[in-house]
Write an enzyme that holds these catalytic residues in place. Structure first.
Site, PDB file in Angstrom:
ATOM      1  N   ARG A   1       0.833  -1.201   0.000  1.00  0.00           N
ATOM      2  CA  ARG A   1       0.000   0.000   0.000  1.00  0.00           C
ATOM      3  C   ARG A   1       0.871   1.256   0.000  1.00  0.00           C
ATOM      4  NH1 ARG A   1      -5.087  -1.939   0.553  1.00  0.00           N
ATOM      5  NH2 ARG A   1      -5.325  -3.798   1.840  1.00  0.00           N
TER       6      ARG A   1
ATOM      7  N   ALA B   1       2.683   4.002  -1.753  1.00  0.00           N
ATOM      8  CA  ALA B   1       2.640   4.583  -3.102  1.00  0.00           C
ATOM      9  C   ALA B   1       4.044   4.797  -3.666  1.00  0.00           C
ATOM     10  CB  ALA B   1       1.879   5.908  -3.063  1.00  0.00           C
ATOM     11  N   GLY B   2       5.017   5.083  -2.810  1.00  0.00           N
ATOM     12  CA  GLY B   2       6.391   5.282  -3.264  1.00  0.00           C
ATOM     13  C   GLY B   2       6.959   4.000  -3.855  1.00  0.00           C
TER      14      GLY B   2
ATOM     15  N   ASP C   1       9.639  -6.014   1.347  1.00  0.00           N
ATOM     16  CA  ASP C   1       9.818  -5.524   2.712  1.00  0.00           C
ATOM     17  C   ASP C   1      11.193  -4.878   2.763  1.00  0.00           C
ATOM     18  OD1 ASP C   1       8.347  -5.403   5.321  1.00  0.00           O
ATOM     19  OD2 ASP C   1      10.315  -6.053   6.013  1.00  0.00           O
ATOM     20  N   SER C   2      11.225  -3.681   3.289  1.00  0.00           N
ATOM     21  CA  SER C   2      12.465  -2.914   3.192  1.00  0.00           C
ATOM     22  C   SER C   2      12.625  -2.021   4.405  1.00  0.00           C
ATOM     23  CB  SER C   2      12.464  -2.093   1.903  1.00  0.00           C
ATOM     24  OG  SER C   2      11.245  -1.403   1.754  1.00  0.00           O
TER      25      SER C   2
ATOM     26  N   GLY D   1       9.776   8.275   2.232  1.00  0.00           N
ATOM     27  CA  GLY D   1      10.446   7.779   3.435  1.00  0.00           C
ATOM     28  C   GLY D   1      11.706   8.557   3.798  1.00  0.00           C
TER      29      GLY D   1
ATOM     30  N   ASP E   1      14.353   9.001   2.069  1.00  0.00           N
ATOM     31  CA  ASP E   1      15.146   9.477   0.921  1.00  0.00           C
ATOM     32  C   ASP E   1      15.768  10.868   1.135  1.00  0.00           C
ATOM     33  OD1 ASP E   1      15.097   7.246  -0.761  1.00  0.00           O
ATOM     34  OD2 ASP E   1      13.165   7.784  -1.616  1.00  0.00           O
TER      35      ASP E   1
ATOM     36  N   LYS F   1      17.423   6.435  -9.249  1.00  0.00           N
ATOM     37  CA  LYS F   1      17.343   5.716  -7.968  1.00  0.00           C
ATOM     38  C   LYS F   1      17.228   4.202  -8.223  1.00  0.00           C
ATOM     39  CE  LYS F   1      14.748   5.108  -3.709  1.00  0.00           C
ATOM     40  NZ  LYS F   1      13.500   5.337  -2.961  1.00  0.00           N
TER      41      LYS F   1
ATOM     42  N   HIS G   1      18.484  -0.425  -3.325  1.00  0.00           N
ATOM     43  CA  HIS G   1      18.146  -1.729  -2.746  1.00  0.00           C
ATOM     44  C   HIS G   1      16.950  -2.353  -3.470  1.00  0.00           C
ATOM     45  CE1 HIS G   1      15.847   1.498  -1.095  1.00  0.00           C
ATOM     46  NE2 HIS G   1      15.111   0.758  -0.296  1.00  0.00           N
TER      47      HIS G   1
HETATM   48  P1  ITT Z   1       3.901  -2.069   2.656  1.00  0.00           P
HETATM   49  O1  ITT Z   1       4.141  -2.967   3.857  1.00  0.00           O
HETATM   50  O2  ITT Z   1       2.425  -1.904   2.344  1.00  0.00           O
HETATM   51  O3  ITT Z   1       4.678  -2.496   1.459  1.00  0.00           O
HETATM   52  P2  ITT Z   1       5.367  -0.108   4.220  1.00  0.00           P
HETATM   53  O4  ITT Z   1       5.750   1.322   3.974  1.00  0.00           O
HETATM   54  O5  ITT Z   1       4.736  -0.423   5.551  1.00  0.00           O
HETATM   55  O6  ITT Z   1       4.411  -0.575   3.007  1.00  0.00           O
HETATM   56  P3  ITT Z   1       7.689  -1.701   4.923  1.00  0.00           P
HETATM   57  O7  ITT Z   1       7.037  -2.354   6.073  1.00  0.00           O
HETATM   58  O8  ITT Z   1       8.539  -2.519   4.007  1.00  0.00           O
HETATM   59  O9  ITT Z   1       6.615  -1.014   3.967  1.00  0.00           O
HETATM   60  O10 ITT Z   1       8.540  -0.481   5.477  1.00  0.00           O
HETATM   61  C1  ITT Z   1       9.432   0.153   4.643  1.00  0.00           C
HETATM   62  C2  ITT Z   1       9.843   1.485   5.243  1.00  0.00           C
HETATM   63  O11 ITT Z   1      11.267   1.645   5.103  1.00  0.00           O
HETATM   64  C3  ITT Z   1       9.228   2.631   4.441  1.00  0.00           C
HETATM   65  O12 ITT Z   1       7.968   3.023   4.965  1.00  0.00           O
HETATM   66  C4  ITT Z   1      10.293   3.709   4.582  1.00  0.00           C
HETATM   67  O13 ITT Z   1      10.147   4.350   5.817  1.00  0.00           O
HETATM   68  C5  ITT Z   1      11.595   2.905   4.589  1.00  0.00           C
HETATM   69  N1  ITT Z   1      12.119   2.730   3.212  1.00  0.00           N
HETATM   70  C6  ITT Z   1      12.214   1.565   2.505  1.00  0.00           C
HETATM   71  N2  ITT Z   1      12.684   1.773   1.276  1.00  0.00           N
HETATM   72  C7  ITT Z   1      12.893   3.094   1.174  1.00  0.00           C
HETATM   73  C8  ITT Z   1      13.352   3.914   0.141  1.00  0.00           C
HETATM   74  O14 ITT Z   1      13.622   3.432  -1.070  1.00  0.00           O
HETATM   75  N3  ITT Z   1      13.457   5.225   0.376  1.00  0.00           N
HETATM   76  C9  ITT Z   1      13.146   5.730   1.576  1.00  0.00           C
HETATM   77  N4  ITT Z   1      12.680   5.039   2.597  1.00  0.00           N
HETATM   78  C10 ITT Z   1      12.546   3.708   2.426  1.00  0.00           C
END
Ligand code: ITT
Length: 209
Positions: free
Chosen positions: A10, A12-13, A71-72, A161, A163, A183, A188
């Site tokens: 969910r 959007a980024g 998941d990131s 996030g 960035d 990017k 990652h």
């Molecule tokens: P979904 O679970 O619905 O995919 P989420 O935002 O909750 O959305 P995650 O649990 O994987 O996803 O959390 C990832 C967070 O890590 C994300 O909200 C950012 O705060 C950070 N993050 C991950 N990748 C990033 C990126 O490319 N640039 C900036 N922040 C990033």
């Protein structure tokens, strides 16, 4: 035959960064908006891999379609690799932050926690584990990392996030000043997706069997 997948996020980024590459690979991408009854998926794993698989499996089972999940998060060495898998929720229990969005509050908290720490000790990396699961339960995963530093102020409006705080270790670019294409080439997420796609054809032919 049309190859339909559901993007199990969910955020959007993330969707913006993943959609183009997946469709260029010949996949018709559906979003979770088509499944409002699914609600929030509980991400209670301790690792990026576990949470990525939870999301992809749940959505594949629910929709009957192949689902791709990411998941990131950000590991900051001076914070013992926090916030890690808790990156999205990092500031949720911190009172009195001024930011209007969760991303803004996360960045505000990060800058507070790292106050006074010099550049060379502000090393960090983004990590991503991407998974694809079929309704049968068959899954593949791939990971990617991006090494960098945490800056001392927010810079740039692109991306999402952390960035605006993340500085690429190789050339000093701030992530939120890069275009989406720039990017994706180094990130990652871009690397994890490229690695996942190397397994795709054999995964898909198993799914169709
Ligand atoms: P979904 O679970 O619905 O995919 P989420 O935002 O909750 O959305 P995650 O649990 O994987 O996803 O959390 C990832 C967070 O890590 C994300 O909200 C950012 O705060 C950070 N993050 C991950 N990748 C990033 C990126 O490319 N640039 C900036 N922040 C990033």
């Amino acid at each position: 035959m049309e190859k339909i997948i559901v993007l199990a996020t969910r955020n959007a980024g993330k969707i913006a960064e993943l959609e183009k590459t997946l469709s260029e690979y010949g996949l018709s991408v559906r979003g979770l908006d088509a499944y409002p009854e699914l609600g929030d998926i509980v991400e209670d794993g301790d690792t990026f891999e576990a949470n990525s698989l939870i999301k992809a499996r749940t959505v594949a089972e629910h929709t009957g379609l192949v689902a791709v999940a990411d998941d990131s998060g950000l590991e900051v060495d001076a914070l013992d690799k926090a916030p890690g898998v808790y990156s999205a929720r990092y500031s949720d229990n911190t009172p009195n932050l001024k930011g209007e969005t969760r991303d803004k509050r996360n960045n505000e908290k990060m800058l507070m926690e790292l106050e006074g720490i010099p550049h060379e000790k502000r090393t960090a990396r983004f990590r991503c584990v991407m998974s694809a699961c079929a309704p049968s339960g068959k899954c593949i995963t791939a990971s990617g990392a991006w090494e960098g530093f945490i800056g001392t102020e927010e810079v740039g409006d692109n991306g999402f996030g952390y960035d605006p705080l993340f500085i690429d270790a190789t050339d000093g670019s701030v992530s939120a000043l890069l275009t989406r294409e720039e990017k994706n080439k180094r990130s990652h997420r871009g690397n994890a997706l490229a690695a996942l796609l190397t397994q795709w054809d054999s995964f898909w032919s198993d799914v169709e069997k």
